[in-house]
Design a protein around this motif. Structure first.
Motif, PDB file in Angstrom:
ATOM      1  N   ARG A 183       0.850  -1.197   0.000  1.00  0.00           N
ATOM      2  CA  ARG A 183       0.000   0.000   0.000  1.00  0.00           C
ATOM      3  C   ARG A 183       0.885   1.245   0.000  1.00  0.00           C
ATOM      4  NH1 ARG A 183      -5.356  -0.017   0.963  1.00  0.00           N
ATOM      5  NH2 ARG A 183      -6.253  -2.099   1.052  1.00  0.00           N
ATOM      6  N   VAL A 184       0.630   2.136  -0.941  1.00  0.00           N
ATOM      7  CA  VAL A 184       1.459   3.331  -1.072  1.00  0.00           C
ATOM      8  C   VAL A 184       0.564   4.546  -1.264  1.00  0.00           C
ATOM      9  CG1 VAL A 184       3.302   4.469  -2.365  1.00  0.00           C
ATOM     10  CG2 VAL A 184       3.321   1.973  -2.111  1.00  0.00           C
ATOM     11  N   ALA A 185       0.733   5.548  -0.394  1.00  0.00           N
ATOM     12  CA  ALA A 185       0.022   6.817  -0.517  1.00  0.00           C
ATOM     13  C   ALA A 185       0.988   7.866  -1.051  1.00  0.00           C
ATOM     14  CB  ALA A 185      -0.544   7.253   0.830  1.00  0.00           C
ATOM     15  N   LEU A 186       0.623   8.501  -2.157  1.00  0.00           N
ATOM     16  CA  LEU A 186       1.441   9.521  -2.793  1.00  0.00           C
ATOM     17  C   LEU A 186       0.793  10.875  -2.514  1.00  0.00           C
ATOM     18  CD1 LEU A 186       1.912   7.683  -6.218  1.00  0.00           C
ATOM     19  CD2 LEU A 186       3.370   7.556  -4.183  1.00  0.00           C
ATOM     20  N   VAL A 187       1.455  11.690  -1.710  1.00  0.00           N
ATOM     21  CA  VAL A 187       0.887  12.965  -1.271  1.00  0.00           C
ATOM     22  C   VAL A 187       1.546  14.112  -2.044  1.00  0.00           C
ATOM     23  CG1 VAL A 187       0.399  14.451   0.707  1.00  0.00           C
ATOM     24  CG2 VAL A 187       0.566  11.963   1.021  1.00  0.00           C
ATOM     25  N   GLU A 237       1.964  -0.146 -14.872  1.00  0.00           N
ATOM     26  CA  GLU A 237       2.378  -1.485 -14.457  1.00  0.00           C
ATOM     27  C   GLU A 237       2.188  -1.747 -12.971  1.00  0.00           C
ATOM     28  OE1 GLU A 237       6.395  -1.921 -15.693  1.00  0.00           O
ATOM     29  OE2 GLU A 237       5.924  -1.983 -17.834  1.00  0.00           O
ATOM     30  N   ARG A 238       1.664  -0.784 -12.251  1.00  0.00           N
ATOM     31  CA  ARG A 238       1.537  -0.949 -10.810  1.00  0.00           C
ATOM     32  C   ARG A 238       0.444  -1.935 -10.435  1.00  0.00           C
ATOM     33  NH1 ARG A 238       5.416   0.002 -11.138  1.00  0.00           N
ATOM     34  NH2 ARG A 238       5.523  -1.683  -9.642  1.00  0.00           N
ATOM     35  N   HIS A 239       0.779  -2.836  -9.507  1.00  0.00           N
ATOM     36  CA  HIS A 239      -0.199  -3.782  -8.979  1.00  0.00           C
ATOM     37  C   HIS A 239      -0.494  -3.495  -7.513  1.00  0.00           C
ATOM     38  CE1 HIS A 239       3.774  -5.513  -7.992  1.00  0.00           C
ATOM     39  NE2 HIS A 239       3.166  -5.918  -6.891  1.00  0.00           N
ATOM     40  N   GLU A 240       0.280  -2.586  -6.913  1.00  0.00           N
ATOM     41  CA  GLU A 240       0.052  -2.234  -5.519  1.00  0.00           C
ATOM     42  C   GLU A 240      -1.212  -1.380  -5.396  1.00  0.00           C
ATOM     43  OE1 GLU A 240       4.361  -2.589  -6.507  1.00  0.00           O
ATOM     44  OE2 GLU A 240       2.747  -1.294  -7.235  1.00  0.00           O
ATOM     45  N   ALA A 241      -1.745  -1.297  -4.186  1.00  0.00           N
ATOM     46  CA  ALA A 241      -2.835  -0.363  -3.914  1.00  0.00           C
ATOM     47  C   ALA A 241      -2.229   1.032  -3.746  1.00  0.00           C
ATOM     48  CB  ALA A 241      -3.567  -0.767  -2.642  1.00  0.00           C
ATOM     49  N   LEU A 242      -2.666   1.968  -4.580  1.00  0.00           N
ATOM     50  CA  LEU A 242      -2.142   3.330  -4.539  1.00  0.00           C
ATOM     51  C   LEU A 242      -3.253   4.298  -4.155  1.00  0.00           C
ATOM     52  CD1 LEU A 242      -0.001   3.507  -7.835  1.00  0.00           C
ATOM     53  CD2 LEU A 242       0.772   2.913  -5.528  1.00  0.00           C
ATOM     54  N   LEU A 243      -2.910   5.247  -3.307  1.00  0.00           N
ATOM     55  CA  LEU A 243      -3.822   6.342  -2.981  1.00  0.00           C
ATOM     56  C   LEU A 243      -3.092   7.648  -3.250  1.00  0.00           C
ATOM     57  CD1 LEU A 243      -6.443   7.535  -1.737  1.00  0.00           C
ATOM     58  CD2 LEU A 243      -5.257   7.486   0.475  1.00  0.00           C
ATOM     59  N   PHE A 294      -6.731   4.426   4.596  1.00  0.00           N
ATOM     60  CA  PHE A 294      -6.145   3.637   3.517  1.00  0.00           C
ATOM     61  C   PHE A 294      -5.093   2.678   4.062  1.00  0.00           C
ATOM     62  CE2 PHE A 294      -2.708   3.344   0.282  1.00  0.00           C
ATOM     63  CZ  PHE A 294      -3.401   2.661  -0.708  1.00  0.00           C
ATOM     64  N   MET A 295      -4.273   3.143   4.980  1.00  0.00           N
ATOM     65  CA  MET A 295      -3.194   2.318   5.508  1.00  0.00           C
ATOM     66  C   MET A 295      -3.696   1.226   6.452  1.00  0.00           C
ATOM     67  SD  MET A 295      -0.341   3.003   4.192  1.00  0.00           S
ATOM     68  CE  MET A 295       0.106   4.205   2.935  1.00  0.00           C
ATOM     69  N   TYR A 314     -12.078   7.041   1.006  1.00  0.00           N
ATOM     70  CA  TYR A 314     -11.006   7.502   1.873  1.00  0.00           C
ATOM     71  C   TYR A 314     -11.099   8.983   2.161  1.00  0.00           C
ATOM     72  CZ  TYR A 314      -9.124   3.001   0.580  1.00  0.00           C
ATOM     73  OH  TYR A 314      -8.972   1.658   0.376  1.00  0.00           O
ATOM     74  N   ALA A 315     -11.998   9.702   1.503  1.00  0.00           N
ATOM     75  CA  ALA A 315     -12.072  11.151   1.662  1.00  0.00           C
ATOM     76  C   ALA A 315     -13.293  11.591   2.459  1.00  0.00           C
ATOM     77  CB  ALA A 315     -12.072  11.831   0.300  1.00  0.00           C
ATOM     78  N   GLN A 316     -13.974  10.651   3.082  1.00  0.00           N
ATOM     79  CA  GLN A 316     -15.172  10.987   3.840  1.00  0.00           C
ATOM     80  C   GLN A 316     -14.807  11.861   5.038  1.00  0.00           C
ATOM     81  OE1 GLN A 316     -16.957   7.286   4.818  1.00  0.00           O
ATOM     82  NE2 GLN A 316     -17.849   6.984   2.790  1.00  0.00           N
TER      83      GLN A 316
END
Length: 320
Positions: A183-187, A237-243, A294-295, A314-316
């Motif tokens: 799981r990766v969050a890109l801020v 090509e990403r298979h990870e969960a991205l936020l 998300f995490m 995730y934005a609630q």
């Protein structure tokens, strides 16, 4: 003026303020920089490129002199990480790596670290190369990618990663190299690095040959992750969960590219916020709550093509 390197510790963002707000000293500095850029464009460009990639912080020098609640976890094979004092990860506990953007201060992440800890995870905050000691060197894109990969290998495994600004780009590059992080969050991901760095050069007051040489120097320092390195194939090509977490009014990284990335990546969602900007979004409660949710989510991610409006999950409860 013959020794242009003396400008290095005199140029600051105050130079970029509108004229009426500049002090006399700041006006003199701006004039000196403009003269240097005209007379010695190559040397000035290299000096400013080095400054651009240098940090004003030295965390390990600063921590003993201030109030904080961190333990420093050091290693011979990876950069140090900061961990909430006395909060070593327990067996079975989710572990999260937080990666600041270049020159981002760890205090920016206080609210996020507290939220992640309260939610039951064990967060570590990476100290980027060039940020540990005041005398440390540059922090290029190549350095950040390498630091992320070595930290995950040495201090991991991690169940999730939160990366801010240029470190979001670096996180994509690290994933492209085979790094495992589900799981990766890109801020505030800039994605278009050339636009970001050209903006930085123009804030110094550069244009023409000096600006071109400034960007060429940055490209050399950042190699092999050049500014024009395409991020689209990596996202596809990403298979990870991205936020992707982004402010609609992000002055440094327009949200349009991030929207495109979410369409390309199979398991990506986007949480956009009206409040905050490139850095202030880290203190927007809704954004922090979205990252934390998300995490801590245990569900298998659905592809963005199958789940319309999934970012809303995730934005609630978005608030200031």
């Amino acid at each position: 003026m013959t020794d242009l390197t003396r400008l290095n510790d005199r140029i600051d963002t105050a130079l970029d303020l509108p004229g009426p707000r500049l002090t006399l000293r700041q006006r003199v500095r701006r004039s000196a920089l403009r003269a240097a850029a005209c007379l010695f464009p190559d040397r000035t460009a290299e000096m400013l490129a080095r400054r651009y990639l240098s940090s004003a912080h030295g965390y390990l020098d600063e921590l003993p002199h201030g109030k904080h609640r961190f333990d420093v976890i050091d290693s011979a094979n990876a950069p140090p990480v900061l961990r909430l004092a006395g909060k070593a990860p327990r067996q079975g506990q989710r572990r999260i790596l937080v990666v600041p953007g270049h020159d981002g201060h760890y205090r920016q992440f206080t609210r996020l670290l507290r939220s992640l800890h309260t939610a039951g995870t064990a967060p570590d905050l990476l100290v980027l190369p060039g940020h540990a000691r005041h005398e440390d060197g540059l922090c290029s894109m190549s350095d950040i990618v390498d630091a992320i990969r070595r930290t995950v290998a040495e201090h991991g495994p991690y169940d999730g990663m939160v990366a801010h600004c240029v470190s979001a780009n670096a996180a994509l590059y690290a994933l492209d190299h085979g790094m495992d992080c589900p799981r990766v969050a890109l801020v505030s991901a800039p994605l278009d690095l050339r636009r970001l760095m050209e903006s930085g050069g123009r804030q110094y007051g550069l244009d023409g040959r000096c600006l071109t040489k400034f960007l060429d120097n940055l490209d050399s320092f950042n190699a092999p992750y050049h500014m024009n390195h395409p991020w689209q194939p990596i996202a596809a090509e990403r298979h990870e969960a991205l936020l992707a977490v982004h402010a609609r009014d992000d002055y440094a990284a327009p949200v349009e590219d991030v929207r495109q990335m979410v369409k390309l990546a199979e398991h990506a969602t986007l949480a956009e916020f009206d409040h905050g900007d490139h850095n202030a979004i880290l203190n927007v409660k809704g954004a922090v709550a979205a990252i934390t949710a998300f995490m801590t989510d245990t569900k298998k991610p659905a592809s963005s093509s199958e789940e319309t409006g999934s970012a809303a999950r995730y934005a609630q409860g978005e608030t200031r």
